[in-house]
Design a protein around this motif. Structure first.
Motif, PDB file in Angstrom:
ATOM      1  N   LEU A  11      11.557  15.896 -43.343  1.00  0.00           N
ATOM      2  CA  LEU A  11      10.416  16.903 -42.907  1.00  0.00           C
ATOM      3  C   LEU A  11       8.984  16.412 -43.310  1.00  0.00           C
ATOM      4  O   LEU A  11       7.848  17.014 -42.288  1.00  0.00           O
ATOM      5  CB  LEU A  11      10.363  18.597 -43.528  1.00  0.00           C
ATOM      6  CG  LEU A  11      11.689  18.736 -43.344  1.00  0.00           C
ATOM      7  CD1 LEU A  11      11.766  20.183 -44.778  1.00  0.00           C
ATOM      8  CD2 LEU A  11      11.927  19.755 -42.405  1.00  0.00           C
ATOM      9  N   LYS A  12       8.865  15.384 -44.192  1.00  0.00           N
ATOM     10  CA  LYS A  12       7.581  15.321 -43.862  1.00  0.00           C
ATOM     11  C   LYS A  12       7.195  14.012 -42.848  1.00  0.00           C
ATOM     12  O   LYS A  12       6.409  14.373 -42.155  1.00  0.00           O
ATOM     13  CB  LYS A  12       7.385  14.279 -45.647  1.00  0.00           C
ATOM     14  CG  LYS A  12       7.492  15.186 -46.366  1.00  0.00           C
ATOM     15  CD  LYS A  12       7.056  14.090 -47.683  1.00  0.00           C
ATOM     16  CE  LYS A  12       7.651  14.870 -48.921  1.00  0.00           C
ATOM     17  NZ  LYS A  12       7.154  14.364 -50.322  1.00  0.00           N
ATOM     18  N   VAL A  13       8.569  12.971 -42.615  1.00  0.00           N
ATOM     19  CA  VAL A  13       8.565  12.018 -41.211  1.00  0.00           C
ATOM     20  C   VAL A  13       8.319  13.009 -40.218  1.00  0.00           C
ATOM     21  O   VAL A  13       7.556  12.649 -39.105  1.00  0.00           O
ATOM     22  CB  VAL A  13      10.025  11.599 -41.391  1.00  0.00           C
ATOM     23  CG1 VAL A  13       9.690  10.671 -39.709  1.00  0.00           C
ATOM     24  CG2 VAL A  13       9.906  10.600 -42.322  1.00  0.00           C
ATOM     25  N   LYS A  14       8.782  13.898 -39.956  1.00  0.00           N
ATOM     26  CA  LYS A  14       8.688  14.958 -39.160  1.00  0.00           C
ATOM     27  C   LYS A  14       6.938  15.172 -38.336  1.00  0.00           C
ATOM     28  O   LYS A  14       6.147  15.805 -37.638  1.00  0.00           O
ATOM     29  CB  LYS A  14       9.594  15.804 -38.335  1.00  0.00           C
ATOM     30  CG  LYS A  14      11.061  15.129 -38.141  1.00  0.00           C
ATOM     31  CD  LYS A  14      11.741  16.785 -37.652  1.00  0.00           C
ATOM     32  CE  LYS A  14      13.317  16.217 -38.046  1.00  0.00           C
ATOM     33  NZ  LYS A  14      13.722  15.227 -37.871  1.00  0.00           N
ATOM     34  N   ALA A  15       5.980  15.648 -40.123  1.00  0.00           N
ATOM     35  CA  ALA A  15       4.791  16.308 -39.528  1.00  0.00           C
ATOM     36  C   ALA A  15       3.990  15.256 -39.521  1.00  0.00           C
ATOM     37  O   ALA A  15       3.344  15.463 -38.948  1.00  0.00           O
ATOM     38  CB  ALA A  15       4.701  16.915 -41.371  1.00  0.00           C
ATOM     39  N   ALA A  16       4.173  13.817 -40.252  1.00  0.00           N
ATOM     40  CA  ALA A  16       3.567  12.934 -40.103  1.00  0.00           C
ATOM     41  C   ALA A  16       3.999  12.165 -38.274  1.00  0.00           C
ATOM     42  O   ALA A  16       2.562  12.082 -37.586  1.00  0.00           O
ATOM     43  CB  ALA A  16       3.403  11.580 -40.777  1.00  0.00           C
ATOM     44  N   PRO A  74      -0.693  10.704 -31.975  1.00  0.00           N
ATOM     45  CA  PRO A  74      -1.738  10.798 -31.530  1.00  0.00           C
ATOM     46  C   PRO A  74      -3.182  10.632 -32.244  1.00  0.00           C
ATOM     47  O   PRO A  74      -3.781  10.017 -31.723  1.00  0.00           O
ATOM     48  CB  PRO A  74      -1.580  11.734 -30.125  1.00  0.00           C
ATOM     49  CG  PRO A  74      -0.466  12.464 -30.264  1.00  0.00           C
ATOM     50  CD  PRO A  74       0.248  11.575 -31.926  1.00  0.00           C
ATOM     51  N   GLU A  75      -3.423  11.382 -32.724  1.00  0.00           N
ATOM     52  CA  GLU A  75      -5.415  11.461 -33.384  1.00  0.00           C
ATOM     53  C   GLU A  75      -5.009   9.364 -34.404  1.00  0.00           C
ATOM     54  O   GLU A  75      -6.447   9.890 -33.873  1.00  0.00           O
ATOM     55  CB  GLU A  75      -4.900  12.386 -34.898  1.00  0.00           C
ATOM     56  CG  GLU A  75      -6.103  12.628 -34.784  1.00  0.00           C
ATOM     57  CD  GLU A  75      -6.490  13.375 -36.148  1.00  0.00           C
ATOM     58  OE1 GLU A  75      -7.154  13.305 -36.966  1.00  0.00           O
ATOM     59  OE2 GLU A  75      -5.744  14.089 -36.193  1.00  0.00           O
ATOM     60  N   LEU A  76      -3.414   9.481 -34.371  1.00  0.00           N
ATOM     61  CA  LEU A  76      -3.990   8.413 -35.923  1.00  0.00           C
ATOM     62  C   LEU A  76      -4.220   6.473 -34.456  1.00  0.00           C
ATOM     63  O   LEU A  76      -4.997   6.509 -35.080  1.00  0.00           O
ATOM     64  CB  LEU A  76      -2.774   8.223 -36.429  1.00  0.00           C
ATOM     65  CG  LEU A  76      -3.066   8.966 -37.989  1.00  0.00           C
ATOM     66  CD1 LEU A  76      -1.097   8.576 -38.753  1.00  0.00           C
ATOM     67  CD2 LEU A  76      -3.817   8.764 -38.344  1.00  0.00           C
TER      68      LEU A  76
END
Length: 332
Positions: free
Chosen positions: A309-314, A319-321
């Motif tokens: 879930l953390k990977v999917k959130a990241a 695009p912003e990064l």
């Protein structure tokens, strides 16, 4: 059934070490074989464990140094796997000619209903209060336990065994051929699938789900397991008790799933691996290696659900990064 070992020796053009008159009853996988059966050992992991199989006859590559353990060895010049088409064809049971919608040798239990246009093959055994809906095909030698329901357009291939109080939804196919081929002279060559499928008691199979018969040995679905629509279970898989297999899961051959395990929709599972008990795997995940007991996992590559879930959130921030990295590159 019994087979003549002399015919097998002639077929394989092999040398014999041991008793050339031993009675043989069939072909089985290396570790599942029983006394009187034939197995083969072509890989080093099996050749090192010749004392561990109960088989009376073992097919091995020519030139092997063999232990003195009372077994009969058939030494073949070709890799035993290349001989698989001949070997499986030899042990494949011959089927009787289909003659009537309900063959005379079929045994139909008290209270059982057979629908219009259903075919009940030779030596089929239907228990009590079985419900067979129209257009079902039940092939030779199938056994079905009490109170099981088989809905329309289901096909149950020869010699499969279905337990009591099972439910098989419309269009399911039980005992179709496994996807078994070997390269012979560079060509993909079909090998007969001589195993079967065993559904234990209280199993449910969803609509248009397919469960392949074992190449050698059986594909097994253990009791109380429920399988959704459009699932593919490949040859020689063993699915444990009380499992939930959700729609569009695909499990490749010779994989073992433990008890009380749930595979979410569209999970893909590689072959020849073991998934433990009490495992939950999220939808669209990919499983390519062994999985230990008592885990909640997701993703591809597979990882702990919280990490996935953390990977999917990241990923949403990529695009912003990327924009910020390009701006930093310009400043440098």
């Amino acid at each position: 059934m019994t087979y003549k070992i002399d015919e097998l020796i002639t077929l394989l053009e092999c040398e014999v070490k041991g008793d050339a008159k031993v009675n043989i009853t069939g072909l089985s996988p290396f570790f599942q074989a029983e006394e009187g059966e034939v197995t083969f050992a072509s890989d080093e992991k099996f050749l090192k464990k010749l004392d561990e199989t109960k088989a009376s006859v073992v097919i091995v590559p020519f030139g092997m140094v063999l232990p003195e353990n009372g077994k009969t060895y058939l030494l073949v010049k070709d890799n035993p796997r290349v001989l698989m088409p001949k070997l499986l064809a030899f042990f494949k049971r011959k089927l009787k000619k289909m003659e009537k919608l309900v063959e005379e040798s079929a045994i139909i239990g008290e209270g059982t209903t057979v629908g219009i246009n259903a075919y009940i093959g030779h030596d089929v055994k239907l228990g009590k209060n079985v419900m067979i809906y129209p257009n079902v095909t039940i092939c030779e030698g199938v056994e079905i336990g009490d109170n099981t329901v088989i809905y329309p357009n289901v096909t149950i291939r020869e010699f499969c065994k279905i337990g009591k109080e099972c439910v098989i939804q419309p269009g399911a196919v039980i005992g179709s051929d496994g996807f078994g081929f070997v390269k012979v002279n560079g060509n993909n060559t079909k090998i007969d699938q001589i195993g079967s499928v065993i559904l234990e008691d209280f199993v449910e199979i969803g609509a248009n789900t397919t469960i392949d018969r074992g190449t050698i040995g059986n594909t097994v679905i253990k009791k109380y397991t429920k399988i959704d629509n459009l699932v593919q279970i490949a040859h020689n898989d063993i699915i444990g008790q009380n499992c939930l297999i959700i729609s569009q899961v695909g499990i490749a051959g010779s994989t073992e799933v433990g008890d009380n395990t749930t595979l979410g929709g569209q999970v893909g599972v590689a072959g020849h691996i073991k998934i433990g008990s009490n495992v939950m795997v999220g939808a669209k995940s990919g499983i390519i290696g062994n999985v230990d007991d008592n885990q909640v996992l997701a993703g591809h590559p597979l990882m702990n659900l919280k990490d996935d879930l953390k990977v999917k959130a990241a990923q949403k921030k990529l695009p912003e990064l990327l924009k910020r990295v390009k701006e930093l590159e310009k400043k440098l």
